[in-house]
Design a protein around this motif. Structure first.
Motif, mmCIF file in Angstrom:
data_model
loop_
_atom_site.group_PDB
_atom_site.id
_atom_site.type_symbol
_atom_site.label_atom_id
_atom_site.label_comp_id
_atom_site.label_asym_id
_atom_site.label_seq_id
_atom_site.Cartn_x
_atom_site.Cartn_y
_atom_site.Cartn_z
ATOM 1 N N GLU A 220 0.515 -6.931 -0.684
ATOM 2 C CA GLU A 220 0.542 -7.652 -1.878
ATOM 3 C C GLU A 220 0.189 -6.979 -3.183
ATOM 4 N N GLY A 221 -0.878 -6.216 -3.052
ATOM 5 C CA GLY A 221 -1.182 -5.229 -4.154
ATOM 6 C C GLY A 221 0.252 -4.034 -4.507
ATOM 7 N N GLN A 222 0.851 -3.844 -3.275
ATOM 8 C CA GLN A 222 1.927 -2.694 -3.619
ATOM 9 C C GLN A 222 3.064 -3.491 -4.252
ATOM 10 N N ARG A 223 3.087 -4.613 -3.986
ATOM 11 C CA ARG A 223 4.022 -5.257 -4.600
ATOM 12 C C ARG A 223 3.683 -5.699 -6.161
ATOM 13 N N ARG A 224 2.421 -5.758 -6.411
ATOM 14 C CA ARG A 224 2.251 -5.915 -7.883
ATOM 15 C C ARG A 224 1.891 -4.537 -8.595
ATOM 16 N N GLY A 225 1.903 -3.426 -7.746
ATOM 17 C CA GLY A 225 1.439 -2.338 -8.281
ATOM 18 C C GLY A 225 0.227 -2.113 -8.671
ATOM 19 N N ALA A 226 -0.723 -2.623 -7.870
ATOM 20 C CA ALA A 226 -1.999 -2.637 -8.166
ATOM 21 C C ALA A 226 -2.644 -1.233 -7.704
ATOM 22 N N PRO A 227 -3.541 -0.404 -8.497
ATOM 23 C CA PRO A 227 -4.195 0.670 -8.367
ATOM 24 C C PRO A 227 -4.790 0.671 -7.062
ATOM 25 N N TYR A 228 -5.459 2.026 -6.677
ATOM 26 C CA TYR A 228 -6.214 2.002 -5.639
ATOM 27 C C TYR A 228 -7.572 1.564 -5.914
ATOM 28 N N ASP A 229 -8.319 0.777 -5.056
ATOM 29 C CA ASP A 229 -9.466 0.191 -5.029
ATOM 30 C C ASP A 229 -10.581 0.580 -4.269
ATOM 31 N N ALA A 230 -11.354 1.741 -4.778
ATOM 32 C CA ALA A 230 -12.355 2.532 -3.980
ATOM 33 C C ALA A 230 -13.430 1.432 -3.239
ATOM 34 N N GLN A 231 -13.718 0.621 -4.112
ATOM 35 C CA GLN A 231 -14.839 -0.587 -3.459
ATOM 36 C C GLN A 231 -14.056 -1.079 -2.533
ATOM 37 N N LEU A 232 -12.790 -1.625 -2.545
ATOM 38 C CA LEU A 232 -12.237 -2.346 -1.373
ATOM 39 C C LEU A 232 -12.124 -1.677 -0.222
ATOM 40 N N ALA A 233 -11.995 -0.253 -0.540
ATOM 41 C CA ALA A 233 -11.742 0.635 0.852
ATOM 42 C C ALA A 233 -12.903 1.400 1.202
ATOM 43 N N GLN A 234 -14.003 1.044 0.732
ATOM 44 C CA GLN A 234 -15.124 1.948 1.125
ATOM 45 C C GLN A 234 -15.643 1.902 2.509
ATOM 46 N N ARG A 235 -15.584 0.470 2.810
ATOM 47 C CA ARG A 235 -16.058 0.142 4.237
ATOM 48 C C ARG A 235 -15.322 1.054 5.311
ATOM 49 N N ASN A 236 -14.151 1.276 5.036
ATOM 50 C CA ASN A 236 -13.487 2.140 6.182
ATOM 51 C C ASN A 236 -12.896 3.425 5.750
ATOM 52 N N PRO A 237 -13.542 4.544 6.386
ATOM 53 C CA PRO A 237 -13.303 5.968 6.257
ATOM 54 C C PRO A 237 -12.176 6.544 6.050
ATOM 55 N N LEU A 238 -11.069 5.529 6.852
ATOM 56 C CA LEU A 238 -9.633 6.214 7.159
ATOM 57 C C LEU A 238 -8.782 5.716 5.750
#
Length: 291
Positions: A220-238
């Protein structure tokens, strides 16, 4: 007798003329088809350079530079007087790097494209052994002696892959699995992970630890053009950010005469003139899914 002879000669001449006309029509159609194919190839090549121009035409926002073209792999339709283009641009950071990805991500992607889990374990370790520089096989992997024992004319590469299709040389790699991998892999990001804001569904589904809710949120973020959210991704090192510098471009061109051609290119954007480098240039295969 003279009349009969004349009639036979006329019939023979008619057959010769008819055969010549049929041959001429066939050759004309063959030449026309070749012209259509050449025109389609020219249109596809032009489509690649059109996409590059759009990648270089950026606008600047609070989140950084944004190219004037979609880079999430969704098809872009470009109608032309001479035919039609379907252009797909994918940021390499949204793909699995065959040189950088480790066992869990490789295994996950292999399962997503159709490998059985136990066989995916084997193929993932063989890919790692194929690219690494040592001669010590992983528990399920394969090094040079295994390739020789299998009667192959090549050993493990023992170096980073230079092209995506070199994965076909991995010991035991089924052609169908290798073909299915092609739309989702790269050798140009050098990353052990992927940028979830640029990754297709198949790649996101391959990341260990991502739930269906996480995947839906990223798509859904891709469809909206949402930027990368480091906090959202921080729990997964990949899950990593993107440097937005390398892009896979696929252009399918169709002419009004029915010619069809697929061009695949990988482009590196640079900071100096001519502002881009072509890293890969090949004719695409119509039987490979482009998801």
């Amino acid at each position: 007798m003279a009349l009969v002879l004349v009639l036979w000669v006329l019939m023979l001449l008619s057959l010769i003329v008819a055969g010549f006309m049929a041959l001429t029509r066939s050759e004309t159609m063959t030449v026309r088809a070749r012209i259509d194919q050449v025109e389609a190839a020219a249109l596809a090549d032009g489509g690649v350079y059109w996409a590059i121009e759009r990648l270089l035409s950026v606008s600047y926002t609070d989140e950084g530079s944004v190219p004037a073209i979609l880079t999430n792999g969704l098809p872009i339709e470009v109608p032309l007087d001479q035919g039609h283009l379907e252009v797909k641009v994918r940021n390499a950071d949204g793909l699995v790097d065959l040189n950088g990805a480790e066992d869990p991500l490789l295994r996950g992607l292999l399962i997503q494209v159709g490998a059985e889990p136990a066989f995916a374990d084997v193929l993932a370790q063989r890919i790692i052994d194929f690219r690494d520089t040592d001669d010590r096989p992983l528990p399920l992997g394969a090094e040079d002696p295994d390739y020789r024992a299998a009667g192959l004319s090549h050993d493990a590469r023992d170096a980073p892959l230079e092209r995506m299709d070199e994965v076909r040389q991995v010991l035991g790699m089924p052609p169908a699995i290798a073909s299915a991998l092609m739309p989702f892999v790269t050798v140009y990001s050098g990353s052990r992970g992927i940028d979830p804001t640029k990754a297709p569904l198949t790649v996101l589904s391959a990341v260990p630890g991502l739930t269906d809710f996480d995947i839906d949120r990223y798509l859904e973020g891709q469809r909206r053009g949402a930027p990368y959210d480091a906090q959202l991704a921080q729990r997964n090192p990949l899950l990593i950010g993107s440097n937005n510098s390398t892009f896979h471009i696929t252009v399918a061109a169709t002419t009004v005469g029915g010619g069809h051609f697929i061009r695949e290119a990988v482009v590196l954007l640079t900071g100096s003139a001519p502002h881009y480098q072509i890293r890969h240039w090949a004719q695409g295969r119509a039987d490979i899914p482009r998801l």
